[in-house]
Every structure is written in C-alpha cells, then in structure tokens.
Design an enzyme around this catalytic site. Structure first.
Site, PDB file in Angstrom:
ATOM      1  N   LYS A 130      -0.418   0.470 -24.942  1.00 62.43           N
ATOM      2  CA  LYS A 130      -0.494   1.494 -25.262  1.00 62.43           C
ATOM      3  C   LYS A 130       0.676   1.905 -26.262  1.00 62.43           C
ATOM      4  CE  LYS A 130      -2.758   5.231 -23.143  1.00 62.43           C
ATOM      5  NZ  LYS A 130      -4.071   5.136 -22.862  1.00 62.43           N
ATOM      6  N   ASP A 170      -5.293   9.513 -27.643  1.00 61.17           N
ATOM      7  CA  ASP A 170      -4.833   9.347 -25.432  1.00 61.17           C
ATOM      8  C   ASP A 170      -4.112  11.152 -25.446  1.00 61.17           C
ATOM      9  OD1 ASP A 170      -4.633   7.930 -23.257  1.00 61.17           O
ATOM     10  OD2 ASP A 170      -3.173   9.984 -22.768  1.00 61.17           O
TER      11      ASP A 170
END
Ligand code: GLU
Length: 449
Positions: A130, A170
């Site tokens: 991430k 995201d």
C-alpha cells in the site's frame, strides 16, 4: 494449549506494538487478525516454530520519500510519499495509493497489512502493499494534481514494475491521478508497461468493471451472506456511507438487485432521500463536478441534507460502510442493531471500530468485514493485470461474471473456515484464518527469507 497460544499471541502483539510506536491503526489491524489465530497455531505448530506471525507483521520493505511540487501560483509545497511493500509470498506487491491529509506511516501499514490477507482471500497470485501521500487533492486544480502526481511518480517509479509492485487507486486516487502517474512512469522508463498500474482508463489499458468492482463486489458478498440465511436483497432498505467510488457503485448494484438506498454521506453531512437515491444526479455531482453532496439536496426537493449528521442513525436493514477507517463506532453499531439492521457489508477498509465489530458479532447479524467484502476491487485489478499481460480486453459481462464468482468463492471459503473452526457465521474469524493460512503456507514453503 489454546490458552497458552493466546498468551503467546498477546506477547507477540505487545512486541509489535512496541516496535511500531504511535501507529494506532496498524496496531488495531494486527490485533484484530491475531485475535483470530489462536486455534490456527494449535493446528499448525510449524507456524510458531518458523515465526510466521512475527515475520508477516514486519513489512518486507518501507519506502518514505519527499514529494515537492509547485501550485498554480508558483509556490512550492512539500508532501510525504509512502510505499510499504508488505508481503510478496503469493505474488507481486499489490494494493492502492491513498492521497489524503490523514495519511502517515501507520495508516499505510494498516492498509498494507489488511491487503496481504485480502489479496490472499481472492485466490489470485498477488502479494500485498500500500502507499500514498498526505497530499489533499480536494480543491486543487487539474494542473496542480498533475504536477503532484508527476513528482510522486518521479521517485516511486524505481520501486515499481510488472514483476515487482503494482499500485492502484484508493481514497483520493482515481482515473485522473492514475493517468498522470502512468504518463510519468511511461515517460521516465520509456516502456509502455501497462501492467505496472491498475485502475487505468479503459482507453489506455484499463479493464471494464474495475471502476465498479469494489462496490459491486461488496454487494455480491452481502447477497451471498443473505442467501446463506435464506434471505435476499430485493426490497431491502439500505444505507451507504460515503459518496466516493466505492459508495457510488455499491448504490448502483444494490439498486440493480432490487434494494432501496435511502441515504449516503460525505465528511460534511448526510443526505436522506426516502424515495431512493437518484444515482445519475449523485454521479453527476461527485464524478463530473467533484462537488459536495449538500449540492444533491439543493437540486432535489424531496431529499434532506443533515449537516454534520451521522448516517448510522438512519434506520435500515442493510448498512454498507464505504467511506473510511473507524467511521462506525460501538455506539453506531448498537443503534443499527436496535433499528433492525440484519446485515453489514464493508466496502471500506476497517470502517468498524473493534467495539462495533463486537456488537455485530454478539448480535449475530450477517457481518462481512472489509478484508472479505471489499476484495472485489483488488481482484478485478488482478483481472486487469491478466488482460494486460495477454494484450487482451474482456467484455463487461465476462469480467463482471468473473468478479461475481470470485466474491461467491470468498464468501464460501470464509463461511466454511468459520464452520471448521467452530464459529459458524463469524466471517471475521473465517476471513482472518483463511487469508492467513494461505499466506503462511506460502511463506513456509519459501524458507526463511
Ligand atoms: N485500494 C483498493 C483496496 O483497498 C484496491 C487495491 C488494488 O486494486 O490494487 O483493496
């Protein structure tokens, strides 16, 4: 034996906490997984001997970098960029980039940790990672967003690659941002390496259904949870928190499957529309005009806008948290249960606090945690990678069918794992154990690396 293992896990957790000070969200995500693992360690002592928990909680690599950029007036700003390459036992690091002022290392590590197990649950060959930045795209011009994305990629590109690390979007990162980042990657490397990013525009290597995938997938998961209880979505009253990409396509699929969505939100307030949300209008305001949802009520006379309101106070049968972490507290969970909510499907990552999760589990409602319920986004990213690798593009129908069957399989495996471990209907336990075991077995096979 089981008690000893719980003590062992508590000790490991305390060590992880001490080793990663001040990263509250990361501690929360680790604790939640470790709380499920006692019985797994009894069954697999080799995981303890080989220190799999200690290893899986330590990212393989953490990159933090400076992102300088100039605004439209020529003023210089400095943001911080992150990429945490968490685990590559099952495949390349895979996971999104978040641009939001709240981003710091603890947020990226919690998201990366969750991603490892989520990606494992999809059954696809993807590891977990991430990244992101504390940059706030809200209120910035397209030119400013482009310059920021180019500066961000000028550093990040050296850590990426089709066989290394494949980011996606995201919160705060959608088609526009991915386009600027892909452009810069292509320019620097002189390679049209489509597979290096997913969530791309359909015209330049993206997959149909990727935009819709997280929301659609979460609804498919809820459909399966209801089917396991001999119930269905049709005619159900739903609320969806947020109004970003996940929320919009959650609303779309709920409506397609015959449910009625009466409320959604943003960080300023809630809209309630008892007749059902007018999705084309909401999409116009959010996706095209990039405005706040208060605008929706201004243009729809039967809709109410509640500034500062709490979406979880609106009575519903199905709740779909689709905004951000820790948006649904213990108090909210009690309100939902009291108001007759029978199912919760998490489109966001870790939206329910530990106290809220406890309330749902004790009330024995159908509770689908994000790791399982929102895995459709990343699963469709893996489908995008497959299409890019084979220079192919699939139809909407075919891709949606693949997504549906992946979500149906995740439901089945989390359901069966919960039963196997003596906790029928507990998808938290089912998801944590099923995801962890897949990663742990691969890590064992690959040796001490
Ligand atoms: N950010 C999404 C998630 O939380 C998608 C990641 C991806 O497609 O790689 O799973």
């Amino acid at each position: 034996m089981a008690v000893a293992m719980t003590e062992k896990l508590e000790t490991v957790y305390q060590q992880i906490k001490a080793r990663n000070p001040g990263e509250d969200e990361f501690h929360q995500a680790v604790r939640e997984v470790l709380e499920s693992l006692g019985p797994v360690l009894v069954k697999h002592p080799e995981f303890v001997e080989q220190k799999i928990i200690e290893r899986v909680s330590e990212p393989e690599r953490q990159i933090i970098f400076r992102v300088p950029w100039q605004d439209d007036k020529g003023e210089i700003h400095i943001n911080r960029g992150f990429r945490v390459q968490f685990n590559s036992a099952l495949g390349v690091y895979k996971g999104g980039l978040r641009f939001h002022p709240s981003v710091y290392l603890g947020i990226i590590k919690f998201l990366g940790f969750e991603q490892v197990f989520k990606n494992a649950l999809t059954g696809m060959p993807i590891g977990g990672g991430k990244g992101g930045s504390d940059f706030d795209p809200k209120g910035k011009s397209d030119g400013e967003v482009m310059r920021f994305c180019q500066s961000f990629m000028t550093e990040l590109y050296r850590h990426l690659g089709e066989y290394t690390d494949v980011p996606a979007g995201d919160i705060g990162v959608g088609g526009r941002e991915l386009g600027y980042m892909f452009g810069q990657y292509k320019r620097i490397t002189n390679r049209y390496e489509s597979t290096v990013l997913t969530g791309k525009g359909v015209a330049w290597g993206g997959s149909l259904v990727r935009t819709e995938a997280t929301g659609y997938g979460a609804v498919f998961f809820v459909r399966e949870m209801l089917a396991a209880r001999k119930d269905a979505l049709e005619g159900k009253t739903c609320i969806v928190s947020g109004s970003g990409n996940v929320a919009l396509y959650t609303i779309e699929k709920l409506q397609q499957l015959g449910a009625k969505v009466i409320a959604c939100s943003d960080s300023n307030g809630v809209i309630v529309h008892e007749k059902g949300i007018d999705l084309p209008l909401l999409k116009q305001i959010k996706e095209v005009e990039r405005r706040r949802i208060s605008e929706y009520a201004a243009r729809h006379e039967d809709a109410k806008y509640l500034p500062g309101g709490d979406v979880w106070d609106i009575p519903c049968q199905i709740a779909m948290p689709s905004a951000t972490q820790n948006e649904l507290t213990g108090k909210d969970a009690r309100t939902l249960v009291k108001n007759g909510c029978i199912a919760v499907g998490e489109g966001a990552n870790m939206p329910t606090t530990p106290e809220g999760v406890k309330v749902f589990l004790e009330a024995k409602i159908a509770y689908g945690p994000g790791k399982a319920a929102n895995a459709g986004g990343v699963a469709t990213s893996a489908l995008e990678m497959q299409q890019n690798s084979s220079r192919d593009s699939w139809s909407f129908e075919h891709t949606e069918r693949r997504l549906d069957s992946i979500m149906t399989n995740i439901h089945a495996s989390t359901w069966e794992t919960a039963e196997e471990y003596g906790a029928p209907g507990n998808y938290v336990l089912g998801a944590n154990i099923a995801g962890f075991v897949r990663v742990a077995k691969a890590m064992l096979a690959l040796g001490c690396i």
